[in-house]
Motif scaffolding. Structure first.
Motif, PDB file in Angstrom:
ATOM      1  N   GLY A   1       0.741  -1.239   0.000  1.00  0.00           N
ATOM      2  CA  GLY A   1       0.000   0.000   0.000  1.00  0.00           C
ATOM      3  C   GLY A   1       0.773   1.292   0.000  1.00  0.00           C
ATOM      4  N   PHE A   2       2.057   1.299   0.296  1.00  0.00           N
ATOM      5  CA  PHE A   2       2.824   2.541   0.303  1.00  0.00           C
ATOM      6  C   PHE A   2       3.543   2.725  -1.023  1.00  0.00           C
ATOM      7  CE2 PHE A   2       2.769   1.807   4.901  1.00  0.00           C
ATOM      8  CZ  PHE A   2       2.477   3.066   5.364  1.00  0.00           C
TER       9      PHE A   2
ATOM     10  N   ASP B   1      -6.162   2.384   6.876  1.00  0.00           N
ATOM     11  CA  ASP B   1      -5.844   2.129   8.275  1.00  0.00           C
ATOM     12  C   ASP B   1      -7.146   1.789   8.984  1.00  0.00           C
ATOM     13  OD1 ASP B   1      -4.490   1.953  10.676  1.00  0.00           O
ATOM     14  OD2 ASP B   1      -4.456   4.117  11.010  1.00  0.00           O
ATOM     15  N   GLY B   2      -7.671   0.636   8.645  1.00  0.00           N
ATOM     16  CA  GLY B   2      -8.946   0.213   9.209  1.00  0.00           C
ATOM     17  C   GLY B   2     -10.102   0.682   8.348  1.00  0.00           C
ATOM     18  N   PRO B   3     -11.315   0.284   8.711  1.00  0.00           N
ATOM     19  CA  PRO B   3     -12.477   0.599   7.889  1.00  0.00           C
ATOM     20  C   PRO B   3     -12.851   2.083   7.860  1.00  0.00           C
ATOM     21  CG  PRO B   3     -13.141  -0.552   9.892  1.00  0.00           C
ATOM     22  CD  PRO B   3     -11.637  -0.563   9.852  1.00  0.00           C
TER      23      PRO B   3
ATOM     24  N   ALA C   1      -7.621   4.081   1.988  1.00  0.00           N
ATOM     25  CA  ALA C   1      -6.368   4.470   1.347  1.00  0.00           C
ATOM     26  C   ALA C   1      -6.564   5.810   0.643  1.00  0.00           C
ATOM     27  CB  ALA C   1      -5.952   3.403   0.348  1.00  0.00           C
ATOM     28  N   LEU C   2      -5.484   6.571   0.505  1.00  0.00           N
ATOM     29  CA  LEU C   2      -5.559   7.856  -0.177  1.00  0.00           C
ATOM     30  C   LEU C   2      -4.238   8.185  -0.850  1.00  0.00           C
ATOM     31  CD1 LEU C   2      -4.020  10.314   1.615  1.00  0.00           C
ATOM     32  CD2 LEU C   2      -5.853   9.715   3.152  1.00  0.00           C
ATOM     33  N   VAL C   3      -4.308   9.096  -1.818  1.00  0.00           N
ATOM     34  CA  VAL C   3      -3.110   9.618  -2.465  1.00  0.00           C
ATOM     35  C   VAL C   3      -2.985  11.070  -2.033  1.00  0.00           C
ATOM     36  CG1 VAL C   3      -1.999  10.211  -4.642  1.00  0.00           C
ATOM     37  CG2 VAL C   3      -3.235   8.057  -4.434  1.00  0.00           C
ATOM     38  N   LEU C   4      -1.846  11.401  -1.475  1.00  0.00           N
ATOM     39  CA  LEU C   4      -1.543  12.744  -1.004  1.00  0.00           C
ATOM     40  C   LEU C   4      -0.659  13.415  -2.044  1.00  0.00           C
ATOM     41  CD1 LEU C   4      -1.571  14.766   1.413  1.00  0.00           C
ATOM     42  CD2 LEU C   4       0.499  13.633   2.195  1.00  0.00           C
TER      43      LEU C   4
END
Length: 111
Positions: A52-53, A83-85, A89-92
């Motif tokens: 994920g990173f 990071d949990g429900p 996930a996100l793109v910064l």
């Protein structure tokens, strides 16, 4: 958005705007949009053994300040895993100006 971003672009330009609308030239905005779109398939990818990173430097992009002057910035994208429900996930996207604040605040043409 950060305090510096509000100072550079103004709150009305940032609220509800897209990143590409803050770019100085339309052709560069189209290129940036294409680069960001190309990252979407990799959004869920596993990279380098850490699920994920990922980090991708897009290079230098010319933006327009709230006063109309252009300034160069380094653009970097980072994908943060869920990071949990409650935290998907996100793109910064990190936009870091390469010039001094005084130069960015200058009007685009001398008076």
């Amino acid at each position: 958005a950060s305090e510096k971003a509000f100072s550079l672009w103004g709150s009305s330009a940032i609220r509800g705007a897209t990143l590409t609308s803050l770019v100085y030239e339309q052709s560069t905005a189209a290129w940036l949009q294409s680069e960001l779109t190309s990252l979407l398939p990799a959004f869920g990818a596993r990279t380098g053994g850490v699920e994920g990173f990922w980090l991708r430097e897009l290079g230098c992009v010319e933006f327009r300040s709230k006063l109309g002057s252009e300034f160069d910035s380094s653009v970097t994208c980072a994908r943060l895993p869920e990071d949990g429900p409650q935290r998907p996930a996100l793109v910064l996207v990190i936009v870091e100006p390469l010039q001094t604040q005084e130069r960015m605040d200058a009007p685009p043409y001398p008076s």
